[in-house]
Design an enzyme around this catalytic site. Structure first.
Site, PDB file in Angstrom:
ATOM      1  N   CYS A  69      32.771  56.901  82.709  1.00  0.00           N
ATOM      2  CA  CYS A  69      34.074  56.631  82.327  1.00  0.00           C
ATOM      3  C   CYS A  69      34.580  55.285  82.864  1.00  0.00           C
ATOM      4  O   CYS A  69      34.554  54.385  82.189  1.00  0.00           O
ATOM      5  CB  CYS A  69      34.976  57.905  83.089  1.00  0.00           C
ATOM      6  SG  CYS A  69      36.341  58.468  81.996  1.00  0.00           S
ATOM      7  N   HIS A  93      30.879  62.873  82.234  1.00  0.00           N
ATOM      8  CA  HIS A  93      31.092  63.116  83.657  1.00  0.00           C
ATOM      9  C   HIS A  93      30.635  64.803  83.631  1.00  0.00           C
ATOM     10  O   HIS A  93      30.068  65.342  82.918  1.00  0.00           O
ATOM     11  CB  HIS A  93      32.397  63.112  84.247  1.00  0.00           C
ATOM     12  CG  HIS A  93      33.781  63.557  83.862  1.00  0.00           C
ATOM     13  ND1 HIS A  93      34.421  62.913  83.122  1.00  0.00           N
ATOM     14  CD2 HIS A  93      34.279  64.701  84.142  1.00  0.00           C
ATOM     15  CE1 HIS A  93      35.446  63.540  82.578  1.00  0.00           C
ATOM     16  NE2 HIS A  93      35.349  64.617  83.205  1.00  0.00           N
TER      17      HIS A  93
END
Lengths: 413, 244
Positions: free
Chosen positions: B94, B194
């Site tokens: 991310c 994630h």
């Protein structure tokens, strides 16, 4: 204002909404707060502001402890007379509207408000007092970033000069959010969760903490304000040096922090702290939290934890090993659809006992427990999970919708 | 094997670990220990000196403000650049993929310089924030389907110096219109997944580890397989519903 002073449209809207809410309750569809409130707002979009007019309003918001603190503040206020409150946690717009429409028109209202709703609630309800408990990561799939809440709170409170804010001095995000309010009562709660406040909400630079628990930004002027009320162990210390012992039925540090916030809020509304704390101390369980249910001879104590900060506290409240524990995890919309936060929770603390993982996302938890070195099994269904522990006395900890499922299923078991 | 104990550096979890990404360090360390290899996780906070001698460096997802602070600290110290020159493995998720690139977007839309370790550029997205299950077919040999959860508003464009990690089957991924997800260059691998990514994708964890220790014996991942099967079923069910 008396109900008859409401405009015809609002009176008609609340009548229709409460009728629908009553119908929903009788049909067994739930409390009816949500559907009833929606009907009211559909008929009269300005109903919230009109129902609030002339009333003393207290709002409670934050990531953790909203429902309990609202119950405690209501209990503190009830030492002086009747109050209107959304004690079941119906904390969105529709729930607030139904609560106000149901209650006596002159009674003060103690309302829990969802973090996202708080700015609108402040703008329309013109609250006398707003309690800001804490802000930490929760439901990140929905809001994106916890700082966005802080920003919106800050703007809303700046535009509400008649409101007194009671704010947690140990949460930098909350302190910043309350920073432009005209009057603030700061409360030193001794909050330990810091993972969401390492960088300053005001300037982005690093925040430094001392061993004594004070904090300050290394760059700008944001720093821990001096609290008027401070939680010190089992006592609350007041600005005049008085030290009062907390006598609570609810366990643990989080509930002591909630109690002090509630007493501080009640004081703003004219209730002496000693009286307020007496009321707060009567609260035993709140919407099933800490309730003990019996399942086929086993006593199961129910604990609710919704996010990493809440879980860090819940793990402290769970009775010691080797007592087995059931942990339930869902990731429905009210929980946040992303259970990645499981990896922010120190489940390693559950080593040395059997943990039964359950809930929609029990398999995510099982993998987390595997890496935490915790003996575990995945079992589907709450009653089956309780049975799988083989113990007579256990704690069951679950996040929001999993907690509700567990309560419902175990009541039938 | 370079050392008897492997060191995994977790960079600024307080700044970059918004989504439980610290779990990736736990996963890597445990998978080494289960195979009898000693592993230490070194957690580095803002202001700490980042050593250049670690074997694996992890950077997680973060919010905008903290992300810029992390990028500034790392580019001032130059420690990560030195480590990469020495052959260290870097895994970014991310905000990690954004900070590793040439530039990323500030909250106001202006550009903030990244570390330039990956040939990618990240800009502010114009559409809705990408939030939900992310599924990708790997474009790196030896990996099964990649599964994770994404939550980002930015869009990452890949340059010629990187290969995509995978091709998006469900979700958004890099979001630049080429259907790519993540980026790989040498021993630097980054992704928008994630979940954390390495917990849901043990083969990806083992790929990173194999870059340090070479071939390893397989582990019993049946519990993760069940979780993966459940997540894949969930995504397929959702797609079927939407396509009706």
């Amino acid at each position: 204002m008396p109900q008859s002073a409401l405009p015809v449209r609002t009176r008609f809207a609340t009548g229709a909404g409460l009728a629908v809410a009553g119908l929903s309750r009788r049909l067994g569809a739930g409390e009816g707060s949500v559907i009833g409130g929606r009907v009211v707002l559909a008929v009269d979009p300005g109903a919230l502001e009109r129902l609030a007019a002339g009333r003393t309003i207290a709002l409670v918001s934050g990531t953790n402890g909203k429902t309990t603190t609202t119950r405690m503040l209501a209990a503190a206020m009830e030492t002086q007379g009747g109050v209107v409150t959304n004690s079941t946690g119906a904390n969105l717009l529709s729930g607030l509207v139904t609560t106000l429409a149901r209650g006596a028109a002159e009674a003060p209202a103690v309302l829990e408000a969802d973090e996202g709703l708080l700015p609108k609630a402040v703008a329309e309800l013109h609250p006398t007092v707003v309690l800001l408990l804490n802000l930490s990561r929760d439901q990140l799939d929905r809001i994106g970033e916890v700082r966005i809440h802080a920003q919106r709170w800050r703007a809303a409170l700046e535009s509400s000069p008649s409101t007194t804010v009671v704010a947690n001095a140990d949460d930098p995000l909350v302190v910043w959010a309350a920073g432009l309010a005209r009057q603030v009562t700061w409360v030193g709660t001794g909050q330990r969760w810091r993972l969401d406040a390492y960088s300053c909400p005001n300037c982005g630079e690093k925040i430094e903490w001392t061993d004594e628990g004070t904090w300050a930004c290394t760059n700008c002027s944001l720093a821990r304000p001096v609290p008027q009320l401070t939680l010190d162990g089992e006592d609350v210390v007041l600005a005049d040096g008085r030290r009062l012992r907390l006598d609570l039925k609810l366990p643990g540090w989080p509930n002591r922090a909630n109690a002090v916030m509630a007493a501080a809020g009640a004081e703003v509304l004219g209730v002496d702290v000693v009286d307020g704390l007496r009321g707060v101390g009567t609260v035993s369980h709140v919407a099933g939290r800490y309730q003990v249910v019996s399942v086929g001879g086993a006593r199961v104590r129910l604990l609710l934890a919704k996010n990493p900060a809440g879980w860090a506290e819940a793990l402290e409240l769970i009775r010691p090993a080797p007592m087995p524990v059931v942990v339930g995890i869902n990731a429905r919309i009210p929980d946040g659809r992303d259970p990645s936060w499981l990896w922010d929770v120190p489940f390693e603390r559950l080593r040395g006992r059997l943990v039964i993982a359950t809930g929609d996302r029990g398999r995510d938890l099982a993998v987390r427990l595997r890496y935490a070195g915790v003996e575990h099994r995945f079992v589907e269904g709450y009653a089956a999970a309780v049975r799988a522990t083989g113990a007579d006395d256990i704690d069951l900890a679950a996040n929001y919708t999993s907690f509700q499922d567990a309560r419902r299923e175990l009541a039938r078991a | 094997m370079p050392e008897s104990t492997l060191t995994i550096a977790l960079l600024y979890p307080e700044l970059l670990g918004t989504y439980g990404d610290g779990g990736n360090a736990t996963v890597l360390a445990e998978r080494l220990r289960w195979r009898g290899v000693d592993a230490d996780v070194l957690t580095l906070g803002a202001g700490d000196t980042v050593p250049t001698s670690c074997d694996i460096y992890l950077m997680g997802g973060g919010e905008d403000g903290p992300q810029a602070l992390a990028a500034r600290e790392l580019s001032e110290s130059g420690a990560l650049h030195t480590a990469v020159d020495n052959g260290a493995v870097v895994f970014g998720t991310c905000a990690g993929i954004q900070v590793l690139g040439h530039e990323f977007a500030n909250p106001d839309g202006s550009s903030h310089p990244g570390l330039g370790l990956l040939d990618v550029r990240t800009v502010r997205g114009t559409g809705r924030r990408a939030i939900g299950e992310l599924l990708a077919e790997p474009m790196v040999d030896g990996l099964p389907t990649l599964t994770g959860f994404e939550n980002h508003g930015a869009v990452t464009h890949l340059g010629p110096g990187v290969k995509p990690l995978g091709r998006v089957v469900h979700g958004v991924g890099n979001g630049g219109g080429d259907g790519s997800e993540g980026a790989v260059s040498g021993h630097i691998l980054a992704t928008y997944m994630h979940g954390p990514a390495l917990a849901r994708n043990p083969a990806l964890a083992d790929l990173l580890l194999s870059w340090v220790v070479g071939d390893m014996k397989p582990l019993d991942d049946s519990e993760v397989d069940e979780l993966r099967a459940e997540r894949l079923r969930f995504v397929k069910r959702g797609r079927w519903r939407r396509n009706r």
